[in-house]
Design an enzyme around this catalytic site. Structure first.
Site, mmCIF file in Angstrom:
data_model
loop_
_atom_site.group_PDB
_atom_site.id
_atom_site.type_symbol
_atom_site.label_atom_id
_atom_site.label_comp_id
_atom_site.label_asym_id
_atom_site.label_seq_id
_atom_site.Cartn_x
_atom_site.Cartn_y
_atom_site.Cartn_z
ATOM 1 N N ASN A 27 -1.560 -5.253 26.255
ATOM 2 C CA ASN A 27 -1.617 -4.032 25.444
ATOM 3 C C ASN A 27 -0.588 -4.176 24.325
ATOM 4 O O ASN A 27 0.609 -4.061 24.563
ATOM 5 C CB ASN A 27 -1.286 -2.819 26.329
ATOM 6 N N GLU A 45 1.107 6.668 27.343
ATOM 7 C CA GLU A 45 1.580 7.046 25.996
ATOM 8 C C GLU A 45 0.574 7.972 25.320
ATOM 9 O O GLU A 45 0.952 8.828 24.518
ATOM 10 C CB GLU A 45 1.852 5.777 25.170
ATOM 11 N N SER A 78 6.729 -3.145 32.650
ATOM 12 C CA SER A 78 7.776 -4.168 32.555
ATOM 13 C C SER A 78 7.440 -5.445 33.331
ATOM 14 O O SER A 78 8.320 -6.063 33.938
ATOM 15 C CB SER A 78 9.136 -3.602 32.978
ATOM 16 N N GLY A 126 7.968 -0.129 29.434
ATOM 17 C CA GLY A 126 8.854 -0.370 28.296
ATOM 18 C C GLY A 126 10.317 -0.142 28.603
ATOM 19 O O GLY A 126 11.156 -0.076 27.709
ATOM 20 N N HIS A 183 -3.959 5.804 28.915
ATOM 21 C CA HIS A 183 -2.605 5.234 28.956
ATOM 22 C C HIS A 183 -1.564 6.356 28.915
ATOM 23 O O HIS A 183 -1.769 7.372 28.258
ATOM 24 C CB HIS A 183 -2.415 4.279 27.764
ATOM 25 N N LYS A 204 -0.151 -2.211 21.885
ATOM 26 C CA LYS A 204 0.284 -0.909 21.340
ATOM 27 C C LYS A 204 0.201 -0.946 19.813
ATOM 28 O O LYS A 204 -0.759 -1.486 19.273
ATOM 29 C CB LYS A 204 1.690 -0.560 21.833
ATOM 30 N N GLU A 228 0.328 2.374 36.454
ATOM 31 C CA GLU A 228 1.471 2.165 35.564
ATOM 32 C C GLU A 228 2.471 3.309 35.746
ATOM 33 O O GLU A 228 2.342 4.362 35.106
ATOM 34 C CB GLU A 228 1.004 2.137 34.111
HETATM 35 C C1 PEP Z 1 1.947 -0.868 28.888
HETATM 36 O O1 PEP Z 1 2.119 -0.443 27.761
HETATM 37 O O2 PEP Z 1 0.840 -0.711 29.424
HETATM 38 C C2 PEP Z 1 3.048 -1.571 29.545
HETATM 39 C C3 PEP Z 1 2.913 -1.878 30.799
HETATM 40 O O3 PEP Z 1 4.156 -1.853 28.786
HETATM 41 P P1 PEP Z 1 5.429 -2.774 29.216
HETATM 42 O O4 PEP Z 1 4.881 -4.029 29.848
HETATM 43 O O5 PEP Z 1 6.141 -3.059 27.924
HETATM 44 O O6 PEP Z 1 6.224 -1.982 30.193
#
Ligand code: PEP
Length: 270
Positions: free
Chosen positions: A30, A119, A230, A191, A117, A32, A185
């Site tokens: 992803n 976000e 992460s 992040g 997601h 973003k 998630e």
């Molecule tokens: C994500 O945006 O779906 C995500 C898991 O981000 P990160 O790996 O940066 O935590």
């Protein structure tokens, strides 16, 4: 050890045998709101030099910003890397400024889409209802869906994790199981550099698997559950070794071809 070497081509999901030992891992990137048409092409060229290219390899999906999908498709078409959008609207067309229709994603070369997601939920008012509408429309357009859910830190600390996952997952039963991958998630891990431990991920995934069984019956055994939050080269393998963790949705570490490749290779060796 999972056996998925005889897994049929991804384009025939309806014929998938529902066997838990045959869930082919998925590793999805992803991006973003990062990158450019030039960087996505460079990234793919680097990735394609090294990405495992056999039937036993994990499925790899790259979801860059919408404007980069067509440029990515120039490099990725007929390669083992599939492309996806980061969301889509539920209508085919109309007065929805700033939105993109599922068919528009298909037209530029996408075969997947991320939906729900955190976000989107946090900053753009996404709800379980709108996420489901997007996912249904995506499936009707022939896209495969990465359906995201997960609890916030406040919810985890308040002991509400399973209630939140139960609520968020309850709508998924309205989708076709063969075209859905569910991404757990935890919001506190996205992040932040703070990933869930393998045990925490497995606990949530086992709970979600139970929910999917209640919604879909035996078909739930074939649904891939991805962990996201992460994921990095140094923690990917321990996470993906868990019996109900069937791959990863990767944000930050997917922007660099070397680290994304290392995560793909971790999925290939579990
Ligand atoms: C994500 O945006 O779906 C995500 C898991 O981000 P990160 O790996 O940066 O935590």
């Amino acid at each position: 050890v999972r056996r998925w070497s005889s897994w049929p081509a991804p384009s025939s999901p309806a014929s998938l045998p529902w066997r838990s030992d045959m869930r082919r891992p998925v590793v999805a990137a992803n991006w973003k709101m990062h990158g450019s048409c030039a960087t996505v092409q460079e990234f793919l060229e680097a990735l394609l030099e090294r990405v495992p290219q056999n039937a036993e390899a994990p499925e790899v999906v790259l979801c860059p910003p919408y404007t980069m999908i067509a440029a990515a498709a120039v490099v990725a078409t007929a390669s083992p890397v599939a492309l996806g959008g980061q969301s889509c609207h539920w209508e085919e067309k109309g007065a929805f400024t700033g939105e993109v229709a599922p068919g528009m994603l298909v037209e530029v070369g996408a075969s997947w889409v991320i939906v729900g997601h955190s976000e989107r939920r946090q900053h753009f008012g996404e709800s379980d209802d709108t996420a489901l509408r997007r996912a249904k429309a995506a499936q009707q357009a022939g896209l495969r869906v990465i359906y995201c859910l997960g609890e916030t830190l406040e919810q985890r600390d308040g002991g509400e994790t399973f209630a939140v996952l139960e609520r968020q997952s309850s709508v998924i039963g309205a989708l076709e199981p063969a075209g859905v991958v569910v991404a757990y998630e935890p919001v506190w891990a996205i992040g932040t550099g703070r990933n869930a431990s393998p045990e925490q991920a497995q606990e949530a995934h086992a709970f979600l698997r139970g929910r999917l069984r209640a919604l879909w019956g035996p078909a739930a055994e074939g649904v891939r559950l991805l962990y996201g939050g992460s994921v990095k080269p140094d923690n990917a393998q321990a996470l993906m070794r868990q019996p109900d963790v069937d791959g990863a949705l990767v944000g930050g570490a997917s922007l660099d071809a070397v680290s994304f490749l290392a995560i793909i290779q971790s999925a290939a060796t579990v």
